[in-house]
Scaffold this motif. Structure first.
Motif, short mmCIF file in Angstrom:
data_model
loop_
_atom_site.label_atom_id
_atom_site.label_comp_id
_atom_site.label_asym_id
_atom_site.label_seq_id
_atom_site.Cartn_x
_atom_site.Cartn_y
_atom_site.Cartn_z
N VAL A 1 38.32 45.35 49.68
CA VAL A 1 38.35 44.03 50.31
C VAL A 1 39.40 43.19 49.63
CG1 VAL A 1 37.10 41.99 50.57
CG2 VAL A 1 35.92 44.22 50.99
N THR A 2 39.38 43.17 48.36
CA THR A 2 40.48 42.25 47.53
C THR A 2 41.86 42.51 47.84
OG1 THR A 2 38.75 41.99 45.74
CG2 THR A 2 41.19 41.20 45.21
N MET A 3 42.05 44.09 47.94
CA MET A 3 43.52 44.64 48.15
C MET A 3 43.76 44.03 49.57
SD MET A 3 45.87 46.24 46.60
CE MET A 3 45.00 47.02 45.14
N TYR A 4 43.09 44.13 50.48
CA TYR A 4 43.45 44.02 51.62
C TYR A 4 43.96 42.63 51.80
CZ TYR A 4 43.17 42.90 56.88
OH TYR A 4 43.61 42.60 58.24
N SER A 5 43.31 41.68 50.99
CA SER A 5 43.84 40.19 50.94
C SER A 5 44.92 40.11 50.10
CB SER A 5 42.66 39.37 50.49
OG SER A 5 43.35 37.94 50.31
N GLY B 1 37.10 31.46 49.92
CA GLY B 1 37.18 32.45 51.08
C GLY B 1 37.84 33.55 51.17
N TRP B 2 37.70 34.63 51.88
CA TRP B 2 38.40 35.72 51.81
C TRP B 2 39.48 35.46 52.82
CZ3 TRP B 2 37.74 40.00 55.57
CH2 TRP B 2 38.57 41.22 55.28
N LEU B 3 40.71 35.87 52.39
CA LEU B 3 42.01 35.68 53.03
C LEU B 3 42.49 34.14 52.78
CD1 LEU B 3 41.60 37.79 55.99
CD2 LEU B 3 42.53 38.51 53.97
N PHE C 1 47.32 41.68 38.00
CA PHE C 1 46.77 40.09 38.36
C PHE C 1 45.77 40.10 39.57
CE2 PHE C 1 50.27 39.44 35.37
CZ PHE C 1 49.88 38.39 34.34
N ILE C 2 45.16 41.20 40.04
CA ILE C 2 44.51 41.07 41.12
C ILE C 2 43.20 40.29 40.84
CG2 ILE C 2 43.16 43.41 40.67
CD1 ILE C 2 43.61 44.15 43.56
N PHE C 3 42.83 40.37 39.62
CA PHE C 3 41.32 39.67 39.16
C PHE C 3 41.74 38.11 39.72
CE2 PHE C 3 38.87 36.91 36.34
CZ PHE C 3 37.39 37.58 36.51
N SER C 4 42.77 37.71 39.47
CA SER C 4 43.09 36.05 39.95
C SER C 4 42.86 35.97 41.54
CB SER C 4 44.44 35.72 39.48
OG SER C 4 45.33 36.37 40.02
N VAL C 5 43.51 36.80 42.47
CA VAL C 5 43.19 36.79 43.58
C VAL C 5 41.84 36.75 44.13
CG1 VAL C 5 43.74 38.00 45.75
CG2 VAL C 5 45.34 38.05 43.85
N GLU D 1 39.25 33.58 45.65
CA GLU D 1 38.73 33.69 46.86
C GLU D 1 37.23 33.72 46.88
OE1 GLU D 1 40.29 36.97 49.19
OE2 GLU D 1 42.57 35.89 49.29
N PHE D 2 36.64 34.26 45.75
CA PHE D 2 35.30 34.48 45.76
C PHE D 2 34.43 33.55 44.59
CE2 PHE D 2 36.87 38.28 47.68
CZ PHE D 2 36.01 38.53 48.76
N GLY D 3 35.44 32.99 43.92
CA GLY D 3 34.82 31.91 42.94
C GLY D 3 33.87 32.38 41.74
N LEU D 4 33.55 31.49 41.01
CA LEU D 4 32.68 31.91 39.76
C LEU D 4 31.46 33.01 40.30
CD1 LEU D 4 31.94 31.39 36.94
CD2 LEU D 4 30.46 29.51 37.59
N VAL D 5 30.76 32.60 41.57
CA VAL D 5 29.76 33.51 41.78
C VAL D 5 30.20 34.88 42.11
CG1 VAL D 5 28.10 34.09 43.87
CG2 VAL D 5 28.57 31.52 43.05
N GLY D 6 31.16 35.20 42.87
CA GLY D 6 31.94 36.37 43.05
C GLY D 6 32.46 37.16 41.76
#
Length: 378
Positions: free
Chosen positions: A34-38, A245-247, A264-268, A272-277
């Motif tokens: 999901v993250t890689m798509y964005s 939000g995603w994307l 640096f994919i963690f920053s993406v 997009e998903f914040g502290l909860v994600g």
């Protein structure tokens, strides 16, 4: 073959994945896709390549998990010696790129032998301590183990490849620690390490010094060497509680975050998903590490215990170092986030590591089905 025999075959050879580990890894993999798509952006082929690499990692995990701990022990010495030979070949005939000599050109492809040592070192040291289990109180045992570790770490550090050297050194250090290294030796090593920091600083490459100084204050060069850390921390912080939000991550999609599909994919994800994600992802990694340590504690041999513990803690090191550099508390050293970052070589290495962890878990399960019978490794 009757139904009962067929089911035993499936259970012993096909359904060999530890259920909890499998569920956690599946969840991380889905988050990764999901993250890689964005992160990759519309029209990029990186998502498909990443999915293929993940599939290859799963296959490798299954193949390694289907082996027995006894079989893994037989490859420890050959793998270690092959890795050392390849590292010496890099020193003599290696291909240089971007100021580092890390690859061997085989004509049809390039290989990075340092990646092999991430697997060879814990295997070799676990085997060494297993055969030395009756002599662990002898001082020379731990000294020889340290020598087995220092040589490949020094060769990788000379390339230079600080990130890989840290990972190789940490996996070996975890084996030595779990083998029962006395606390007085650990404390003495820490004191010597702190005392040697000035000497280490004097012998660091200029770019390595710049990374440390950039970590301390990235605003000294905000458009140059500090750009990575500044933009990644802005992305993580701007995610807030629930994320954009995603994307919808502006830092990533406006190309402010560099290397957003790899280091640096963690920053993406955090933007997009914040502290909860982020809490969900960190919880998954915590469960993965906790389950790995439980598998290690239940291992039927010193080899299995040390190998499983080392593989588990190497996953912790991967995650800790990557997230630490993304949020600016560690220097940028090029360590991927496990099963999230793009990269075929790293995923193969992680697949082998998880396969060895599954191998020990499967052996534990088989021993519980046959109480009173334990493998005796020679």
């Amino acid at each position: 073959m009757n139904a009962a025999a067929f089911w035993r075959f499936l259970r012993h050879r096909v359904f060999i994945f530890d259920p909890m580990l499998s569920m956690v890894l599946l969840a991380i993999t889905l988050i990764s896709l999901v993250t890689m798509y964005s992160a990759a952006g519309e029209g990029s082929t990186r998502l498909m390549v990443h999915a293929r690499n993940l599939g290859m990692a799963v296959l490798i995990t299954w193949l390694v998990a289907s082996l027995s701990p006894r079989r893994l022990m037989t490859v420890a010495i050959p793998l270690y010696l092959a890795g050392l030979a390849l590292l010496f070949c890099v020193e003599l005939f290696g291909v240089s790129a971007k100021g580092a000599k890390r690859w061997l050109d085989l004509g049809f492809t390039r290989i990075q032998p340092a990646e092999l040592m991430k697997i060879a070192i814990p295997l070799m040291l676990a085997w060494f301590f297993h055969i030395s289990q009756n002599r662990l109180r002898a001082r020379y045992v731990h000294l020889m183990a340290i020598m087995l570790l220092v040589l490949p770490v020094a060769l990788v550090g000379r390339q230079p490849d600080l990130g890989t050297a840290i990972l190789i050194g940490s996996t070996g250090a975890f084996v030595i620690y779990f083998a029962g290294l006395p606390w007085r030796v650990i404390l003495a090593s820490l004191v010597i390490g702190v005392a040697a920091l000035p000497l280490l600083w004097l012998n660091m490459k200029p770019y390595q010094k710049e990374r440390v100084l950039t970590m301390i204050d990235p605003t000294n060069d905000p458009l140059g060497k500090g750009f990575h850390i500044i933009q990644s921390t802005i992305a993580v912080g701007s995610g807030g509680m629930q994320g954009k939000g995603w994307l919808k991550g502006t830092q990533a999609h406006l190309d402010f975050v560099p290397e957003r599909t790899t280091d640096f994919i963690f920053s993406v994800y955090a933007e997009e998903f914040g502290l909860v994600g982020t809490a969900v992802l960190l919880t998954l990694y915590a469960v993965l590490i906790g389950r790995g340590l439980m598998i290690a504690s239940q291992a039927q041999s010193p080899f299995g215990r040390l190998l499983a513990a080392s593989m588990t803690m190497s996953l912790f090191t991967y995650a800790f170092v990557n997230i630490g550099m993304v949020i600016g508390i560690l220097p940028v050293v090029g360590v991927p986030l496990p099963f999230m970052s793009y990269g075929g070589t790293a995923l193969v290495t992680l697949g082998i590591g998880c396969g060895m962890l599954m191998c020990v878990a499967h052996d534990n399960a088989m021993q519980r089905l046959r109480p009173g019978r334990h493998f005796v490794f020679e």
